[in-house]
Scaffold this active site. Structure first.
Site, short mmCIF file in Angstrom:
data_model
loop_
_atom_site.label_atom_id
_atom_site.label_comp_id
_atom_site.label_asym_id
_atom_site.label_seq_id
_atom_site.Cartn_x
_atom_site.Cartn_y
_atom_site.Cartn_z
N CYS A 32 1.06 -8.51 0.02
CA CYS A 32 0.35 -7.38 -0.58
C CYS A 32 -0.35 -6.51 0.49
O CYS A 32 -1.32 -6.95 1.10
CB CYS A 32 -0.66 -7.93 -1.59
SG CYS A 32 -1.80 -6.70 -2.26
N CYS A 35 -4.01 -5.72 -0.25
CA CYS A 35 -4.83 -6.93 -0.04
C CYS A 35 -5.21 -7.05 1.43
O CYS A 35 -6.36 -7.36 1.76
CB CYS A 35 -4.07 -8.19 -0.47
SG CYS A 35 -3.61 -8.23 -2.21
#
Length: 90
Positions: A32, A35
């Site tokens: 991600c 993230c």
């Protein structure tokens, strides 16, 4: 910078639910991009709020039961727990 405490389904109860101070759980994944961008911000917060809040990370790919229990539909998702209960979500 403080590292986030890595948690999993086995440690979730003791690291999040049974803790006396508020706990921020960062639900994310290694693939991600957002993230990875958020991690340094949360690590800075962990430095600033050390002892007052606990900052943790859980990988959604390796912990599907917790992911489903808290209805994580996308990452990153942050949930703040206080007294073992989720009180805020972003």
């Amino acid at each position: 910078m403080a590292k986030l405490i890595e948690i999993n389904e086995e440690t979730f109860q003791t690291e999040v639910i049974q803790v006396d101070i508020p706990v921020l759980v960062d639900f994310g994944a290694v693939w991600c991009g957002p993230c990875k961008m958020l991690d340094p911000v949360i690590e800075d917060l962990a430095d600033d709020w050390a002892g007052k809040f606990k900052f943790t990370h859980i990988d959604v790919d390796h912990n599907p039961n917790i992911t489903m229990q808290f209805n994580i539909m996308g990452v990153p998702t942050l949930i703040l727990f206080k007294g073992g209960e989720p009180i805020a979500r972003m």
